[in-house]
Design an enzyme around this catalytic site. Structure first.
Site, PDB file in Angstrom:
ATOM      1  N   THR A 254      -8.211  34.718  32.805  1.00  0.00           N
ATOM      2  CA  THR A 254      -8.885  34.969  32.914  1.00  0.00           C
ATOM      3  C   THR A 254      -9.806  35.785  30.895  1.00  0.00           C
ATOM      4  OG1 THR A 254      -8.996  38.257  32.186  1.00  0.00           O
ATOM      5  CG2 THR A 254      -7.387  36.430  32.032  1.00  0.00           C
TER       6      THR A 254
ATOM      7  N   CYS B 187       1.986   9.698   3.263  1.00  0.00           N
ATOM      8  CA  CYS B 187       3.190   9.759   4.338  1.00  0.00           C
ATOM      9  C   CYS B 187       4.028   8.725   4.364  1.00  0.00           C
ATOM     10  CB  CYS B 187       2.377   9.676   5.906  1.00  0.00           C
ATOM     11  SG  CYS B 187       1.372  11.367   6.080  1.00  0.00           S
TER      12      CYS B 187
ATOM     13  N   LEU C  42      -2.886  -7.880   9.144  1.00  0.00           N
ATOM     14  CA  LEU C  42      -2.827  -7.497   8.643  1.00  0.00           C
ATOM     15  C   LEU C  42      -4.130  -7.493   7.594  1.00  0.00           C
ATOM     16  CD1 LEU C  42      -1.157  -7.475   5.279  1.00  0.00           C
ATOM     17  CD2 LEU C  42      -1.574  -9.985   5.428  1.00  0.00           C
TER      18      LEU C  42
ATOM     19  N   GLY D 162      -7.722  -8.338   3.142  1.00  0.00           N
ATOM     20  CA  GLY D 162      -9.183  -7.545   1.830  1.00  0.00           C
ATOM     21  C   GLY D 162      -8.444  -6.448   0.815  1.00  0.00           C
ATOM     22  N   GLY D 163      -7.436  -5.836   1.564  1.00  0.00           N
ATOM     23  CA  GLY D 163      -6.477  -4.651   1.203  1.00  0.00           C
ATOM     24  C   GLY D 163      -7.471  -3.003   1.433  1.00  0.00           C
TER      25      GLY D 163
ATOM     26  N   ASP E  24      -5.414   4.697  10.443  1.00  0.00           N
ATOM     27  CA  ASP E  24      -4.765   6.084   9.827  1.00  0.00           C
ATOM     28  C   ASP E  24      -5.553   7.004  10.506  1.00  0.00           C
ATOM     29  OD1 ASP E  24      -3.516   7.581   7.840  1.00  0.00           O
ATOM     30  OD2 ASP E  24      -3.487   8.008   9.191  1.00  0.00           O
TER      31      ASP E  24
ATOM     32  N   GLY F 227       0.822  -1.048   0.202  1.00  0.00           N
ATOM     33  CA  GLY F 227      -0.333   0.105  -0.117  1.00  0.00           C
ATOM     34  C   GLY F 227       0.859   1.461  -0.181  1.00  0.00           C
TER      35      GLY F 227
ATOM     36  N   ASN G 177      -8.326   4.470   3.506  1.00  0.00           N
ATOM     37  CA  ASN G 177      -8.247   4.974   5.266  1.00  0.00           C
ATOM     38  C   ASN G 177      -9.031   3.190   6.255  1.00  0.00           C
ATOM     39  OD1 ASN G 177      -5.815   6.349   5.875  1.00  0.00           O
ATOM     40  ND2 ASN G 177      -7.375   7.770   6.706  1.00  0.00           N
TER      41      ASN G 177
ATOM     42  N   ASP H 155      -9.495  12.160   9.255  1.00  0.00           N
ATOM     43  CA  ASP H 155      -9.343  12.187   7.859  1.00  0.00           C
ATOM     44  C   ASP H 155      -9.970  10.297   7.173  1.00  0.00           C
ATOM     45  OD1 ASP H 155      -5.710  11.292   6.507  1.00  0.00           O
ATOM     46  OD2 ASP H 155      -7.894  12.128   5.557  1.00  0.00           O
TER      47      ASP H 155
ATOM     48  N   LYS I 118     -11.007   8.324   5.394  1.00  0.00           N
ATOM     49  CA  LYS I 118     -11.401   8.115   3.584  1.00  0.00           C
ATOM     50  C   LYS I 118     -10.613   6.881   2.571  1.00  0.00           C
ATOM     51  CE  LYS I 118      -6.087   9.702   3.116  1.00  0.00           C
ATOM     52  NZ  LYS I 118      -5.546  10.518   2.742  1.00  0.00           N
TER      53      LYS I 118
ATOM     54  N   GLU J 147       4.902   4.277   3.783  1.00  0.00           N
ATOM     55  CA  GLU J 147       3.798   3.001   2.544  1.00  0.00           C
ATOM     56  C   GLU J 147       4.067   2.252   3.734  1.00  0.00           C
ATOM     57  OE1 GLU J 147       7.091   1.280   0.484  1.00  0.00           O
ATOM     58  OE2 GLU J 147       8.531   1.147   1.923  1.00  0.00           O
ATOM     59  N   VAL J 148       3.068   0.769   3.172  1.00  0.00           N
ATOM     60  CA  VAL J 148       2.762  -0.183   3.855  1.00  0.00           C
ATOM     61  C   VAL J 148       3.851  -1.946   3.817  1.00  0.00           C
ATOM     62  CG1 VAL J 148       0.300  -1.661   5.047  1.00  0.00           C
ATOM     63  CG2 VAL J 148       0.346   0.518   4.509  1.00  0.00           C
TER      64      VAL J 148
HETATM   65  C1  LIG Z   1      -3.652  -7.329   2.002  1.00  0.00           C
HETATM   66  C2  LIG Z   1      -3.007  -6.038   1.633  1.00  0.00           C
HETATM   67  N1  LIG Z   1      -2.377  -6.220   0.318  1.00  0.00           N
HETATM   68  N2  LIG Z   1      -2.545  -7.761  -0.244  1.00  0.00           N
HETATM   69  C3  LIG Z   1      -1.405  -7.733  -1.520  1.00  0.00           C
HETATM   70  N3  LIG Z   1      -1.398  -6.451  -2.214  1.00  0.00           N
HETATM   71  N4  LIG Z   1      -0.881  -8.532  -1.717  1.00  0.00           N
HETATM   72  O1  LIG Z   1      -0.269  -8.767  -3.274  1.00  0.00           O
HETATM   73  C4  LIG Z   1      -3.561  -5.498   1.778  1.00  0.00           C
HETATM   74  C5  LIG Z   1      -3.616  -4.939   3.195  1.00  0.00           C
HETATM   75  C6  LIG Z   1      -3.665  -3.803   3.721  1.00  0.00           C
HETATM   76  C7  LIG Z   1      -3.718  -2.071   3.432  1.00  0.00           C
HETATM   77  N5  LIG Z   1      -3.686  -1.686   3.540  1.00  0.00           N
HETATM   78  C8  LIG Z   1      -3.306  -0.955   4.983  1.00  0.00           C
HETATM   79  O2  LIG Z   1      -3.008  -1.871   5.921  1.00  0.00           O
HETATM   80  N6  LIG Z   1      -2.873   0.281   5.098  1.00  0.00           N
HETATM   81  C9  LIG Z   1      -2.810   1.149   6.402  1.00  0.00           C
HETATM   82  C10 LIG Z   1      -2.738   2.786   6.398  1.00  0.00           C
HETATM   83  C11 LIG Z   1      -3.249   3.403   7.337  1.00  0.00           C
HETATM   84  C12 LIG Z   1      -2.034   2.564   8.281  1.00  0.00           C
HETATM   85  C13 LIG Z   1      -1.670   3.800   8.954  1.00  0.00           C
HETATM   86  C14 LIG Z   1      -1.799   3.121  10.725  1.00  0.00           C
HETATM   87  N7  LIG Z   1      -1.503   5.043   8.877  1.00  0.00           N
HETATM   88  N8  LIG Z   1      -1.363   5.572  10.338  1.00  0.00           N
HETATM   89  C15 LIG Z   1      -0.849   6.893   9.474  1.00  0.00           C
HETATM   90  N9  LIG Z   1       0.231   7.875  10.255  1.00  0.00           N
HETATM   91  N10 LIG Z   1      -0.417   7.111   7.799  1.00  0.00           N
HETATM   92  O3  LIG Z   1       0.295   8.016   7.743  1.00  0.00           O
HETATM   93  C16 LIG Z   1      -1.832   1.121   8.711  1.00  0.00           C
HETATM   94  C17 LIG Z   1      -2.199   0.592   7.279  1.00  0.00           C
HETATM   95  C18 LIG Z   1      -2.938  -2.547   1.502  1.00  0.00           C
HETATM   96  C19 LIG Z   1      -2.955  -3.758   0.516  1.00  0.00           C
END
Ligand SMILES: C/C(=N\NC(=N)NO)c1ccc(NC(=O)Nc2ccc(/C(C)=N/N/C(N)=N/O)cc2)cc1
Length: 323
Positions: free
Chosen positions: A176, A23, A92, A95-96, A157, A19, A141, A136, A138, A25-26
């Protein structure tokens, strides 16, 4: 590729990026000892206007992430940091992101959109009842627990989140008042119409799920996105909305109201006729409270009413008070 913290690497094997965000990546990670899969959100400090802001926001976010306890809010496993980045290890969500689900399906069918929207409402209801504004919300998130349409969703997020500090306001009112601005005393800061910003965002989220496109966008007409939002002007394109029920449209219209005092609240949305759908409610509660043996809305309501509202105790420095 910034060097990963030694202790993070010792415990987890980080692999491909799954992802991306403003800010950072994931990444997909495997816990070495168990081979369990996790998501690791990497937040680069340099993306923030000042080091101070980055650190303060991250501290608030980590505090919130570690204390919230709701089936529709992401759970964190671990937290690391280096000079240049923060690393949040979380469950994790197979489902993304909702963003990609809506994109790949053009638009969600109404019953799926209703199931997801109900869970988002419950997550935000929990945050608000603990004085937390997300700010935030969206599609990026909102995470999905599986590839199936019928699945649990979780909000993530909390980088923009704020904790409504009633205490700060009380202290302010002790000093005051002579130099305080009028809005400090009016409903703005006390009855927390600040909470209403999340209701607006949920209206945008529901619009996107049902219509498959955003209500406010630079490609629509001559106005800037900000002007469209300030005027609350959106269009339900006939071809996309004919199959959507009037009740669903009514929820969207009552959330996308410019005046926060006139906007439907989270509580009112939960009482809206569109959501009084027993089949959807049973499915949602089965997903949210799988351990409530024998199913039954009663057991689920029980689970919700007891543990459903409170934050978990703080960490080591635990001041111990339950919210
Ligand atoms: C299963 C999968 N993908 N599977 C795949 N591609 N297989 O090939 C998958 C799983 C999860 C995600 N996203 C995901 O988990 N996002 C995410 C976003 C933000 C935050 C946080 C805490 N943010 N905090 C801040 N400060 N941010 O700036 C935590 C997680 C994307 C694809």
């Amino acid at each position: 590729q910034s060097s990963l913290p030694r202790d993070l690497q010792d415990k987890y094997l980080l692999t491909r990026r799954i992802g991306t965000g403003v800010c950072g990546e994931v990444r997909l990670a495997f816990e070495r000892s168990t081979c369990r899969k996790f998501a690791v959100k990497i937040i680069n400090k340099k993306n923030f206007q000042s080091e101070g802001t980055a650190t303060r926001n991250a501290k608030t976010e980590i505090d919130i992430l570690q204390r919230v306890d709701h089936p529709c809010l992401i759970k964190t496993e671990d937290f690391y940091q280096t000079e240049e980045s923060f690393y949040i290890v979380l469950e994790l969500m197979e489902g993304g992101e909702l963003f990609h689900r809506v994109k790949s399906k053009q638009q969600l069918n109404e019953s799926v959109a209703k199931l997801y929207f109900y869970q988002m409402l419950r997550a935000v209801e929990y945050l608000h009842s603990n004085g937390i504004i997300h700010r935030d919300l969206k599609p990026e998130n909102i995470l999905l627990s599986s590839q199936d349409d019928v699945c649990l969703i979780k909000v993530t997020d909390f980088n923009q989140s704020r904790i409504l500090e009633e205490a700060v306001l009380m202290r302010t009112l002790c000093g005051t008042p002579s130099y305080l601005a009028p809005e400090v005393f009016t409903h703005a800061s006390t009855t927390g119409y600040g909470l209403a910003v999340d209701a607006w965002s949920l209206g945008v989220l529901l619009f996107v799920c049902l219509g498959g496109y955003p209500p406010f966008h630079e490609s629509f007409g001559h106005q800037s996105v900000t002007d469209q939002i300030i005027r609350g002007e959106f269009t339900m394109v006939q071809s996309k909305w004919t199959s959507v029920s009037d009740q669903a449209k009514d929820v969207v219209r009552k959330l996308l109201v410019v005046d926060p005092m006139k906007r439907m609240s989270i509580e009112e949305a939960l009482q809206h006729p569109w959501l009084q759908d027993q089949k959807m409610l049973e499915t949602a509660h089965r997903l949210m409270y799988p351990s409530a043996e024998g199913g039954g809305a009663a057991a689920a309501m029980e689970a919700e009413s007891t543990s459903g509202r409170h934050l978990r105790k703080r960490g080591r420095e635990g001041d111990g008070e339950e919210q």
